[in-house]
Motif scaffolding. Structure first.
Motif, short mmCIF file in Angstrom:
data_model
loop_
_atom_site.label_atom_id
_atom_site.label_comp_id
_atom_site.label_asym_id
_atom_site.label_seq_id
_atom_site.Cartn_x
_atom_site.Cartn_y
_atom_site.Cartn_z
N ASP A 137 -10.30 0.29 -1.17
CA ASP A 137 -10.22 1.25 -0.56
C ASP A 137 -9.14 1.36 0.61
OD1 ASP A 137 -12.03 3.08 1.21
OD2 ASP A 137 -12.05 4.23 -0.68
N PHE A 184 -6.75 -4.18 -5.41
CA PHE A 184 -6.56 -2.49 -5.31
C PHE A 184 -8.13 -2.45 -4.87
CE2 PHE A 184 -4.20 -2.71 -9.16
CZ PHE A 184 -3.20 -1.92 -9.24
N GLU A 215 0.05 5.83 -6.89
CA GLU A 215 -0.91 5.53 -7.42
C GLU A 215 -1.75 7.27 -8.56
OE1 GLU A 215 -1.46 2.08 -4.72
OE2 GLU A 215 -1.79 3.93 -4.80
N SER A 239 0.51 -1.35 -0.10
CA SER A 239 -0.21 0.06 0.15
C SER A 239 1.25 1.04 -0.01
CB SER A 239 -0.78 -0.39 1.42
OG SER A 239 -1.80 -0.96 1.02
N ARG A 273 -6.02 6.93 -0.89
CA ARG A 273 -7.11 6.70 -1.69
C ARG A 273 -7.49 4.92 -1.79
NH1 ARG A 273 -10.95 6.56 -7.15
NH2 ARG A 273 -12.22 4.55 -6.34
N TRP A 274 -6.11 4.19 -1.94
CA TRP A 274 -6.31 3.22 -2.81
C TRP A 274 -5.15 2.03 -0.97
CZ3 TRP A 274 -9.44 1.35 -5.57
CH2 TRP A 274 -9.50 2.42 -6.35
#
Length: 356
Positions: free
Chosen positions: A207, A205, A61, A57, A148-149
Motif C-alpha cells: 500500500d 506490492f 497496475e 512505484s 494505490r500501490w
C-alpha cells in the motif's frame, strides 16, 4: 496543451526516502526518479552479489475482473493466459494492429476471474485507453489501481535469505513467477518472484501509505538502495528489452529473441504480428568505446541498423549493446559502430550477455 517537459514531475510515495538516502534525482517518463545513490557501479555490484532494492512505484497496475476476464486477456495479448493459475505470473505483450506493441506487460492471476496487469510507467494512459477500447462485449471490469500501490523490487542472489526472517511465508517454496500474499515486517503485501535484473528476487506490492516504512526497514537490514542507472545496466547485461528502445509502437517485436511470447491463438493484432520482421535484434561486444542509443551500426562500411541500448558492462568489464539490424545482415559476426564520425569494431555475441 502544455508540453510534457513543462508538466510538474510526478513523485512516487518514496520520494522523501530517496532524498534522505542522498539520491541524485532525474526526470524519467514524467516522474522524478532516483538515478543513483552511492554510485552506479556499487549499486550494480550489490545486486549481482547480494541484494539491492529499486523503487518501481511509477509502474502502472490495472485490475481485470469478471466472468469474461480471461477471454478479454486472451483477446488483447498473444501469450496464453489460460495457462495461468491463481498465484502465478506471466510475461506478455499488448500488440497494436500495425505489427508493433502498445506495451510489454506482466499479468498476475489473483484468483478465479481476477488478474492484475503491471504496465510501463510512461505507457499508463496509453495502455488504459487501449484496454478500454477493446472491452466491447466482454463481461469484464477494469480498474486503474496505479495510485494505490507502491512497488519495490528486491533483487539479488541473497534476496530470499535476507527477506526470509522478516516474512511469514517460506520463500524457498516459491518458484519463479510465483505471486502470493505475505506479511513483510508485519505489513500486508503481495510478493512476486519476478524482476528485471537477471537475478533472483521479489517484487513487493505494498500500500502506498506504508511504502516508506517498508523501504526504510529494507535498508536497515542491509538491502542496498539502487537507482535507474543500475537498473538499466543490469537489465542490459541480462538481455532484457526495454520499451521505447527494443520495443515500440513501430518496432516489430519478433525482431527480438522473445518470439516465445506469441502462442498459436486468435488475438488482436495477430495478422500484423505474424508478418516477417525486416530487422533482427542482436547483441554486440566492443573493446573500449561505449555506444549509445541511435548510433549507426555498419557492415562493410554500409549502415545496416542502429544501437537501441548500450553501456559499459560493470560485470563484464567491456562495452555491450543491443542493436536492430537488417535481417539479411544479422547473421554476420563482425560489425562496426559509428561514434562521432569514427567507426569502432564490434563483434556479434550471444544474448544474454551475462547469466548468474
Amino acid at each position: 496543451m502544455t508540453p510534457t517537459s513543462e508538466l510538474p514531475l510526478k513523485r512516487t510515495p518514496l520520494h522523501a526516502a530517496h532524498l534522505r538516502a542522498g539520491a541524485r534525482m532525474v526526470p524519467f517518463g514524467g516522474w522524478d526518479m532516483p538515478v543513483q545513490y552511492a554510485g552506479l557501479k556499487a549499486e550494480h555490484q550489490a545486486v549481482r552479489e547480494a541484494a539491492g532494492v529499486f523503487d518501481v512505484s511509477h509502474m502502472g497496475e490495472f485490475r481485470i475482473q469478471g466472468a469474461g476476464a480471461l477471454a478479454f486477456l486472451q483477446h488483447v495479448t498473444p501469450n496464453d493466459v489460460s495457462k495461468l493459475r491463481p498465484g502465478r505470473a506471466q510475461y506478455n505483450w499488448l500488440p497494436n494492429d500495425a505489427g508493433g506493441l502498445v506495451d510489454d506487460i506482466y499479468i498476475y492471476m489473483v484468483g478465479e476471474n481476477e488478474y492484475l496487469m503491471v504496465v510501463n510507467a510512461s505507457n499508463i494512459d496509453k495502455d488504459w485507453a487501449h484496454l478500454q477500447a477493446h472491452v466491447g462485449t466482454f463481461d469484464v471490469q477494469l480498474s486503474n489501481e496505479s495510485d494505490r500501490w507502491a512497488l519495490l523490487a528486491v533483487q539479488g542472489p541473497k534476496a530470499a535469505a535476507i527477506l526470509q526472517p522478516h516474512v511469514d511465508v517460506d520463500l524457498s517454496s516459491k518458484k519463479k513467477n510465483a505471486y502470493f500474499a505475505a506479511k513483510l515486517f508485519g505489513f500486508d503485501v503481495m510478493l512476486a518472484r519476478t524482476g528485471y535484473t537477471g537475478e533472483d528476487g521479489f517484487e513487493v506490492f505494498v500500500d502506498a501509505s506504508e511504502a516508506e516504512t517498508v523501504w526504510d526497514k529494507l535498508l536497515a537490514i542491509g538491502v542496498t538502495p539502487a537507482g535507474l542507472g543500475a537498473r538499466d545496466t543490469l537489465r542490459l547485461e541480462a538481455g532484457f528489452p526495454l520499451y521505447g528502445h527494443e520495443f515500440g509502437d513501430d518496432i516489430h517485436p519478433l525482431s527480438s529473441h522473445y518470439g516465445w511470447v506469441v502462442k498459436d491463438k486468435a488475438h488482436h493484432g495477430r495478422d500484423a504480428l505474424r508478418q516477417p520482421a525486416a530487422q533482427k535484434l542482436i547483441g554486440l561486444k566492443l573493446e573500449k568505446v561505449p555506444v549509445r542509443e541511435g548510433y549507426p551500426v555498419l557492415q562493410g562500411g554500409q549502415v545496416v541498423g542502429h544501437v537501441t541500448s548500450g553501456t559499459s558492462s560493470p560485470t563484464l568489464g567491456h562495452p555491450i549493446a543491443l542493436a536492430l539490424v537488417r535481417a539479411d545482415a544479422a547473421e554476420a559476426t563482425d560489425f562496426e559502430v559509428e561514434v562521432r564520425g569514427k567507426s569502432h569494431p564490434a563483434t556479434r555475441t550471444a544474448v544474454p550477455f551475462y547469466q548468474p
